[in-house]
Design an enzyme around this catalytic site. Structure first.
Site, PDB file in Angstrom:
ATOM      1  N   ASP A  13       0.874  -1.163   0.000  1.00 42.72           N
ATOM      2  CA  ASP A  13       0.000   0.000   0.000  1.00 42.72           C
ATOM      3  C   ASP A  13       0.914   1.215   0.000  1.00 42.72           C
ATOM      4  O   ASP A  13       2.118   1.116   0.270  1.00 42.72           O
ATOM      5  CB  ASP A  13      -0.903  -0.011   1.245  1.00 42.72           C
ATOM      6  CG  ASP A  13      -1.844   1.188   1.308  1.00 42.72           C
ATOM      7  OD1 ASP A  13      -2.252   1.681   0.233  1.00 42.72           O
ATOM      8  OD2 ASP A  13      -2.179   1.642   2.417  1.00 42.72           O
ATOM      9  N   SER A  14       0.344   2.377  -0.268  1.00 44.52           N
ATOM     10  CA  SER A  14       1.139   3.598  -0.224  1.00 44.52           C
ATOM     11  C   SER A  14       1.543   3.956   1.200  1.00 44.52           C
ATOM     12  O   SER A  14       2.451   4.764   1.398  1.00 44.52           O
ATOM     13  CB  SER A  14       0.357   4.765  -0.838  1.00 44.52           C
ATOM     14  OG  SER A  14      -0.841   4.989  -0.109  1.00 44.52           O
ATOM     15  N   TYR A  45      -0.597   8.124  -2.966  1.00 49.89           N
ATOM     16  CA  TYR A  45      -0.667   7.776  -4.381  1.00 49.89           C
ATOM     17  C   TYR A  45      -1.797   8.527  -5.076  1.00 49.89           C
ATOM     18  O   TYR A  45      -1.757   8.734  -6.285  1.00 49.89           O
ATOM     19  CB  TYR A  45      -0.907   6.275  -4.542  1.00 49.89           C
ATOM     20  CG  TYR A  45       0.309   5.392  -4.374  1.00 49.89           C
ATOM     21  CD1 TYR A  45       1.532   5.887  -3.913  1.00 49.89           C
ATOM     22  CD2 TYR A  45       0.230   4.040  -4.668  1.00 49.89           C
ATOM     23  CE1 TYR A  45       2.626   5.066  -3.761  1.00 49.89           C
ATOM     24  CE2 TYR A  45       1.321   3.204  -4.511  1.00 49.89           C
ATOM     25  CZ  TYR A  45       2.522   3.714  -4.064  1.00 49.89           C
ATOM     26  OH  TYR A  45       3.607   2.882  -3.915  1.00 49.89           O
ATOM     27  N   CYS A  76      -4.323  -1.189  -1.855  1.00 50.57           N
ATOM     28  CA  CYS A  76      -4.397   0.258  -2.080  1.00 50.57           C
ATOM     29  C   CYS A  76      -5.440   0.485  -3.154  1.00 50.57           C
ATOM     30  O   CYS A  76      -5.351  -0.102  -4.246  1.00 50.57           O
ATOM     31  CB  CYS A  76      -3.037   0.785  -2.525  1.00 50.57           C
ATOM     32  SG  CYS A  76      -3.028   2.497  -3.120  1.00 50.57           S
ATOM     33  N   GLU A 156      -5.853   8.295  10.746  1.00 47.74           N
ATOM     34  CA  GLU A 156      -4.413   8.388  11.022  1.00 47.74           C
ATOM     35  C   GLU A 156      -4.150   8.932  12.423  1.00 47.74           C
ATOM     36  O   GLU A 156      -3.180   8.549  13.083  1.00 47.74           O
ATOM     37  CB  GLU A 156      -3.734   9.276   9.975  1.00 47.74           C
ATOM     38  CG  GLU A 156      -3.787   8.718   8.563  1.00 47.74           C
ATOM     39  CD  GLU A 156      -2.457   8.191   8.085  1.00 47.74           C
ATOM     40  OE1 GLU A 156      -1.435   8.499   8.714  1.00 47.74           O
ATOM     41  OE2 GLU A 156      -2.457   7.462   7.075  1.00 47.74           O
ATOM     42  N   CYS A 196     -12.033   2.894   0.878  1.00 43.18           N
ATOM     43  CA  CYS A 196     -10.679   3.317   1.251  1.00 43.18           C
ATOM     44  C   CYS A 196     -10.239   2.444   2.412  1.00 43.18           C
ATOM     45  O   CYS A 196     -11.042   2.177   3.324  1.00 43.18           O
ATOM     46  CB  CYS A 196     -10.658   4.792   1.656  1.00 43.18           C
ATOM     47  SG  CYS A 196      -9.069   5.364   2.311  1.00 43.18           S
ATOM     48  N   HIS A 198      -8.509   3.081   4.869  1.00 46.86           N
ATOM     49  CA  HIS A 198      -8.553   3.760   6.164  1.00 46.86           C
ATOM     50  C   HIS A 198      -9.930   3.666   6.823  1.00 46.86           C
ATOM     51  O   HIS A 198     -10.054   3.743   8.048  1.00 46.86           O
ATOM     52  CB  HIS A 198      -8.228   5.249   6.007  1.00 46.86           C
ATOM     53  CG  HIS A 198      -6.781   5.554   5.805  1.00 46.86           C
ATOM     54  ND1 HIS A 198      -6.098   5.193   4.674  1.00 46.86           N
ATOM     55  CD2 HIS A 198      -5.885   6.199   6.592  1.00 46.86           C
ATOM     56  CE1 HIS A 198      -4.841   5.612   4.771  1.00 46.86           C
ATOM     57  NE2 HIS A 198      -4.684   6.221   5.929  1.00 46.86           N
TER      58      HIS A 198
END
Length: 279
Positions: A13-14, A45, A76, A156, A196, A198
């Site tokens: 993943d990025s 990305y 990703c 995050e 996503c 996340h």
């Protein structure tokens, strides 16, 4: 069992978002070894051109294949949307699985009224990857794609429950699930795709603001199931005994990778367990 079955699964993943896919894979296949690469030096990305994302993806794939893997997971959404064909062409001997198609298939199977909402980053929505994948399965499905960029920052930072994430979720999702009368929405979506990696961290907050009965499709979980099925079909699954090992690679700042990644994985990642690599 083929001897290749002893090889690990490779994932990239990025950054750390793909660790939600790793977490789902660990829950589904606890005996498998995994090598995870987070290309944190070059994230995100989503702001890069398709050509650049493809180049980065092929480089990540090369690093993992060099270490010996039996299957490659593109954890990703951006790379899954633009680089899968290039990865499959570059590495024809290794099965390559992305996160978009499994999520699209699960959403189509779950939807009863053929109305599906997809939330993701701005770049993923703009590129229409989930829209194309869903319409390839059922052209009659109505899709509402809605970018939710603040969800990435909240995940995050670890702000995944409470009033703040629920307020942000409501701001994003109320126009989709509670449209004003006369706005041209014949059916409220009955299915929501978390497009996503996340976003699974925010699933409880999202669940609290969408209508009861809405099916939430987690592309991480559906990708893990697809990987499991593929390994079974290819006779590459490891015997279900023992506990698989995980190796972590990152292209920048092993300490931050461990610190932030621990939130996504749900278990601690020590800095000394993260290897710094140069692509």
């Amino acid at each position: 069992m083929k001897k290749e079955a002893k090889l690990p699964i490779g994932m990239f993943d990025s950054g750390v978002g793909g660790l939600t896919v790793l977490k789902a894979l660990r829950e589904r296949m606890p005996c498998e070894d995994v090598v995870y690469l987070g290309d944190t030096a070059r994230l995100p990305y989503g702001t890069k051109s398709p050509q650049t994302v493809t180049r980065y993806g092929v480089q990540c794939g090369a690093e993992l294949i060099r270490r010996g893997i039996k299957l490659l997971v593109v954890a990703c959404n951006t790379a899954s949307a633009v680089a899968l064909d290039a990865l499959r062409e570059a590495y024809p001997d290794v099965p390559v699985i992305g996160v978009v198609d499994p999520g699209a298939r699960a959403a189509c199977a779950a939807s009863r009224n053929r109305a599906i909402a997809v939330i993701a980053t701005e770049s993923t929505i703009a590129r229409g990857a989930y829209q194309r994948a869903i319409h390839a399965i059922d052209p009659q499905t109505r899709i509402i794609g809605h970018p939710c960029p603040l969800f990435v920052a909240l995940a995050e930072e670890g702000w995944t429950d409470g009033q703040v994430p629920e307020a942000v979720a409501a701001r994003y999702l109320d126009p989709v699930f509670k449209p004003a009368s006369g706005t041209g929405h014949p059916d409220v979506p009955d299915t929501l795709v978390l497009g996503c990696t996340h976003f699974p961290l925010l699933a409880p907050a999202i669940r609290n603001v969408v209508p009861a009965g809405t099916t939430i499709v987690d592309s991480a979980a559906t990708t893990a199931e697809t990987v499991h099925q593929q390994l079974q079909e290819l006779q590459l699954a490891r015997p279900e005994n023992g506990c698989g090992a995980t190796r972590y690679l990152t292209t920048d700042d092993a300490a931050r990778f461990g610190r932030t990644g621990s939130r996504f994985l749900g278990t601690p990642i020590a800095e000394h367990d993260v290897e710094l690599v140069d692509l």
